[in-house]
Design a protein around this motif. Structure first.
Motif, PDB file in Angstrom:
ATOM      1  N   ILE A 127      -7.296   4.266   5.090  1.00  0.00           N
ATOM      2  CA  ILE A 127      -6.019   3.658   4.996  1.00  0.00           C
ATOM      3  C   ILE A 127      -5.947   2.435   6.350  1.00  0.00           C
ATOM      4  O   ILE A 127      -5.434   1.372   6.084  1.00  0.00           O
ATOM      5  CB  ILE A 127      -4.828   4.562   4.925  1.00  0.00           C
ATOM      6  CG1 ILE A 127      -5.152   5.482   3.564  1.00  0.00           C
ATOM      7  CG2 ILE A 127      -3.420   3.951   5.022  1.00  0.00           C
ATOM      8  CD1 ILE A 127      -4.313   6.613   3.348  1.00  0.00           C
ATOM      9  N   ASP A 158       2.049   5.617  -1.203  1.00  0.00           N
ATOM     10  CA  ASP A 158       1.830   6.829  -1.307  1.00  0.00           C
ATOM     11  C   ASP A 158       2.076   7.389  -2.647  1.00  0.00           C
ATOM     12  O   ASP A 158       3.095   6.579  -3.207  1.00  0.00           O
ATOM     13  CB  ASP A 158       2.533   7.571  -0.237  1.00  0.00           C
ATOM     14  CG  ASP A 158       1.799   7.600   0.992  1.00  0.00           C
ATOM     15  OD1 ASP A 158       0.673   7.122   1.303  1.00  0.00           O
ATOM     16  OD2 ASP A 158       2.361   7.968   2.158  1.00  0.00           O
ATOM     17  N   ARG A 163       3.438  -1.157   4.045  1.00  0.00           N
ATOM     18  CA  ARG A 163       2.989   0.197   3.946  1.00  0.00           C
ATOM     19  C   ARG A 163       4.017   0.851   3.765  1.00  0.00           C
ATOM     20  O   ARG A 163       4.854   1.170   4.382  1.00  0.00           O
ATOM     21  CB  ARG A 163       2.237   0.614   5.205  1.00  0.00           C
ATOM     22  CG  ARG A 163       1.826   1.966   5.138  1.00  0.00           C
ATOM     23  CD  ARG A 163       0.671   2.183   4.300  1.00  0.00           C
ATOM     24  NE  ARG A 163       0.389   3.424   4.391  1.00  0.00           N
ATOM     25  CZ  ARG A 163       0.304   4.573   3.498  1.00  0.00           C
ATOM     26  NH1 ARG A 163       0.605   4.192   2.353  1.00  0.00           N
ATOM     27  NH2 ARG A 163      -0.341   5.777   3.565  1.00  0.00           N
ATOM     28  N   LEU A 210      -7.839   8.152  -0.521  1.00  0.00           N
ATOM     29  CA  LEU A 210      -8.491   7.431   0.505  1.00  0.00           C
ATOM     30  C   LEU A 210      -8.365   8.303   1.702  1.00  0.00           C
ATOM     31  O   LEU A 210      -6.950   9.065   2.017  1.00  0.00           O
ATOM     32  CB  LEU A 210      -7.443   6.049   0.904  1.00  0.00           C
ATOM     33  CG  LEU A 210      -7.963   4.900  -0.001  1.00  0.00           C
ATOM     34  CD1 LEU A 210      -7.027   3.904   0.338  1.00  0.00           C
ATOM     35  CD2 LEU A 210      -9.400   4.537  -0.234  1.00  0.00           C
ATOM     36  N   ALA A 240      -2.648   4.570  -2.000  1.00  0.00           N
ATOM     37  CA  ALA A 240      -3.472   5.209  -0.975  1.00  0.00           C
ATOM     38  C   ALA A 240      -3.401   6.657  -1.144  1.00  0.00           C
ATOM     39  O   ALA A 240      -4.045   7.212  -0.247  1.00  0.00           O
ATOM     40  CB  ALA A 240      -2.922   4.580   0.215  1.00  0.00           C
ATOM     41  N   VAL A 273       0.919  -1.130   0.047  1.00  0.00           N
ATOM     42  CA  VAL A 273       0.017  -0.019   0.005  1.00  0.00           C
ATOM     43  C   VAL A 273       0.588   1.234  -0.008  1.00  0.00           C
ATOM     44  O   VAL A 273       1.832   1.410   0.887  1.00  0.00           O
ATOM     45  CB  VAL A 273      -0.764   0.102   1.154  1.00  0.00           C
ATOM     46  CG1 VAL A 273      -1.900   1.268   1.201  1.00  0.00           C
ATOM     47  CG2 VAL A 273      -1.637  -1.095   1.219  1.00  0.00           C
TER      48      VAL A 273
END
Ligand code: SAH
Length: 247
Positions: free
Chosen positions: A70, A36, A86, A65, A56, A34
């Motif tokens: 998230i 950025d 993440r 999101l 995300a 996930v």
């Protein structure tokens, strides 16, 4: 490895070479990533093909999101038994809301690990030829955010306006005019050297430097856009001699 399900991983500020060995190792074993929007494409290319890649978001004003979603997503993926990475720009625990994600995981009883990354202050300043501390010029360095949960940041201007410390402002471009004005109003010399760096450590890095008083105007003239990092303090002057990075 261990019983962890989620790894909060810092991807560094842009140059893929600044990813840590540990981050690369964790990424290679990921089942879901996930990420950025600030994570470099070269780093996303390292995600194993079999892994699921989830964006995300979070560009200013264009949140794909919400943070709650998230957090919930990370918990849900982990409960499915996936190895979740993440992946965040810079360092996960510096203005990246990694702390909030870790809290959500802890509340849900999910084991996690944090893999620190090179934060923008360290990486971007280095590539701009600005040592953040220096025995003769800055005995302290303070990292602040120029944006707040709602509206502009309310910072402790008096504490910030000290000639012997370096100020690094994350997310500061929209508030630059105000930051410059308040620091000067609270006693920092308008001639204090200051720089703003766009997309630091990358092939498209741009640096605009000048005085604290002039920086807002220079930034507008240069039509800078996020992500930018602002560095204020006497150390910025060293850049004249130490500007080593050729994008
Ligand atoms: N966790 C990240 C920061 C996330 S907040 C870290 O540790 O670096 C996002 C802000 O970081 C941006 O608005 C910008 O101020 C700064 N930033 C991140 N990467 C940058 C880059 N390559 N160049 C300039 N600023 C950057």
């Amino acid at each position: 490895m261990n019983a962890a399900r989620v790894w909060l991983v810092g991807a560094g500020p842009g140059d893929p070479g600044l990813l840590t060995l540990k981050a690369a190792r964790v990424l290679a074993r990921a089942e879901v990533v996930v990420h950025d929007h600030l994570v470099a494409p070269e780093i996303l290319a390292m995600v194993p093909r079999r892994a699921e890649l989830i964006y995300a978001g979070k560009q200013r004003g264009r949140h794909t999101l919400t943070q709650d979603k998230i957090n919930a997503l990370l918990v849900r993926l982990a409960r499915r038994g996936k190895r979740v990475v993440r992946l965040k720009g810079g360092d996960p625990f510096i203005f990246g809301r990694g702390g909030e994600e870790a809290q959500a995981l802890a509340r849900a009883g999910i084991r996690f690990e944090v893999v620190p990354g090179v934060t923008a202050a360290a990486g971007v300043a280095a590539y701009a030829g600005i040592p953040l501390t220096h025995r003769d010029l800055a005995q302290a360095c303070v990292l602040v955010t120029g944006s707040r949960r709602r509206g502009a940041a309310e910072l402790d201007w008096k504490a910030l306006a000290r000639p012997d410390q370096t100020i690094v402002v994350y997310m500061g471009l929209p508030g630059l005019e105000r930051i410059s004005r308040e620091l000067i109003a609270h006693g920092l010399s308008p001639r204090t050297p200051a720089a703003i760096i766009q997309q630091g450590t990358t092939a498209t890095q741009r640096v605009v430097a000048g005085t604290l008083a002039a920086l807002p105007r220079l930034a507008v003239e240069a039509q800078l856009r996020a992500p930018t990092l602002i560095v204020i303090g006497r150390v910025v002057r060293l850049r004249n001699a130490l500007d080593w990075f050729v994008p």
